[in-house]
Every structure is written in C-alpha cells, then in structure tokens.
Design an enzyme around this catalytic site. Structure first.
Site, PDB file in Angstrom:
ATOM      1  N   GLU A 137      -3.897  -7.699  -6.484  1.00 50.19           N
ATOM      2  CA  GLU A 137      -2.458  -8.347  -6.555  1.00 50.19           C
ATOM      3  C   GLU A 137      -2.152  -9.448  -5.991  1.00 50.19           C
ATOM      4  O   GLU A 137      -1.529 -10.548  -6.274  1.00 50.19           O
ATOM      5  CB  GLU A 137      -1.198  -7.143  -6.292  1.00 50.19           C
ATOM      6  CG  GLU A 137      -1.266  -5.791  -7.237  1.00 50.19           C
ATOM      7  CD  GLU A 137      -0.699  -4.784  -6.874  1.00 50.19           C
ATOM      8  OE1 GLU A 137      -0.604  -3.641  -7.484  1.00 50.19           O
ATOM      9  OE2 GLU A 137       0.209  -4.890  -5.606  1.00 50.19           O
ATOM     10  N   ARG A 165       0.923  -1.215   0.198  1.00 52.98           N
ATOM     11  CA  ARG A 165       0.044  -0.046   0.018  1.00 52.98           C
ATOM     12  C   ARG A 165       0.620   1.120  -0.101  1.00 52.98           C
ATOM     13  O   ARG A 165       1.579   1.842   1.099  1.00 52.98           O
ATOM     14  CB  ARG A 165      -0.848   0.025   1.351  1.00 52.98           C
ATOM     15  CG  ARG A 165      -1.845   1.032   1.234  1.00 52.98           C
ATOM     16  CD  ARG A 165      -2.697   1.067   0.495  1.00 52.98           C
ATOM     17  NE  ARG A 165      -3.622   2.482  -0.007  1.00 52.98           N
ATOM     18  CZ  ARG A 165      -4.922   2.419   0.655  1.00 52.98           C
ATOM     19  NH1 ARG A 165      -5.636   1.579   1.013  1.00 52.98           N
ATOM     20  NH2 ARG A 165      -5.299   3.621   0.284  1.00 52.98           N
ATOM     21  N   THR A 200       3.846   2.545   2.928  1.00 51.19           N
ATOM     22  CA  THR A 200       5.344   1.634   2.673  1.00 51.19           C
ATOM     23  C   THR A 200       5.996   2.173   1.585  1.00 51.19           C
ATOM     24  O   THR A 200       7.142   1.793   1.555  1.00 51.19           O
ATOM     25  CB  THR A 200       5.087   0.075   2.807  1.00 51.19           C
ATOM     26  OG1 THR A 200       4.291  -0.274   1.547  1.00 51.19           O
ATOM     27  CG2 THR A 200       4.195  -0.185   3.886  1.00 51.19           C
TER      28      THR A 200
END
Length: 191
Positions: free
Chosen positions: A100, A33, A37
C-alpha cells in the site's frame, strides 16, 4: 409560444435522469497494520474523518466479503487525494502494508505519516528470503525511505489518545500551500 415550449421540453432532461460527474469514492486512504492499530488509532482516525465527511478508506471497514483485495485497495489508493500511513512496530512485517505504501508513492500521493509507538529510524524492510520479486522489494525500501523523511505526526499509546485535526483544505491544496504550515503540526491553519 407553444412551439418553443414544446421544443425546449424535448431538450430538457428530468432532474432524476441527470448523471452526476464521477468523483473518487474515497478521499483519504489509511494504511495500517491491523493487529497494531485497527482498534485504536486507525479506527479512531477513520471515525473522525468519516464524521467530517472526508470519505476515508480503511480495509476492515470498507472491504466486503467477495471483494478482490488487490483490486479494491489499488483503486482506493489511486483515487484518493491523501494517504495516511500509520506506522507501528509491526508495520514493516506486513507485505500488504508495504505494498500500500509503495502504491501511494508510485501514484505520487501526498502521504501523511503517523509514527505510532515507533521512530522513523526504526522503519526498515527485512528480507528473510521471501518469494517477493527483487523489484518489488526495492519499491518497498524506496517508499519507506521517502516516508522516513516526510514530516509527520507522532503518537505514543502510553500517553493516550490525542485528537489530530486534518482540515479539508489539506485535501485540496497543492504541496507548496501544505508545506507552509509549521513542521509536524497539521491543522494549525484552518481554511
């Protein structure tokens, strides 16, 4: 002698015309995210893997203006050897992150979870009446459940950065070889 030399020249391609065998463009796919990060853990991990010549994929580093988002990401996930999911407090709020993760599980990739300021038990998808199809939501939930029960690494940002080494061997070994290491410690066995 000259005839055999002439024949051999006609069958030999010059070095610059030899086609290389295709290889995947990225060995490690990093799902994260961005707001949580990108500038710390995911960015540092990308830089470290890049220096090791492991060809990592990180959206903010590898996507270019004009790229088709889903096409590029799906290709990178499909072609990678290992997926790294950097779970953070807002990871599960992102459709893209969950997509993902679901793709990594769908393609049966080895996924190494990194729990950054979040515990595995805190990972859950909250459906607040979003227009996402039910089948896709179920895929998100299944992928999160699988990730919760995968041995991973923890990162507490309040304690600072700690280097995590992932040896090249982990990218080539099968699941049994990988699982022989001590739980939760990747990089204990060097090749």
């Amino acid at each position: 002698m000259q005839r055999s030399l002439a024949l051999s020249k006609s069958y030999v391609r010059p070095w610059n015309q030899i086609q290389k065998l295709p290889r995947s463009s990225h060995e490690v796919f990093i799902s994260h995210r961005g707001i949580d990060t990108r500038r710390n853990l995911a960015g540092l991990l990308y830089d470290h893997l890049f220096r090791l010549r492991l060809r990592p994929f990180l959206d903010c580093r590898n996507l270019k203006p004009g790229d088709r988002l889903f096409e590029k990401i799906d290709t990178a996930v499909r072609d990678c050897k290992v997926g790294v999911a950097v779970f953070s407090p807002r990871y599960c709020e992102s459709y893209f992150c969950l997509r993902e993760l679901a793709r990594m599980m769908e393609y049966k990739k080895r996924v190494i979870p990194i729990f950054c300021d979040v515990k595995p038990s805190q990972l859950r998808f909250e459906d607040n009446g979003s227009p996402i199809p039910e089948k896709e939501i179920e895929g998100f939930r299944m992928a999160l459940e699988e990730a919760k029960f995968t041995v991973g690494l923890t990162f507490d940002s309040s304690k600072g950065y700690e280097l995590v080494r992932v040896p090249r061997k982990c990218l080539r070994c099968n699941h049994r070889e990988f699982d022989r290491g001590r739980p939760g410690r990747i990089g204990d066995q060097e090749s």
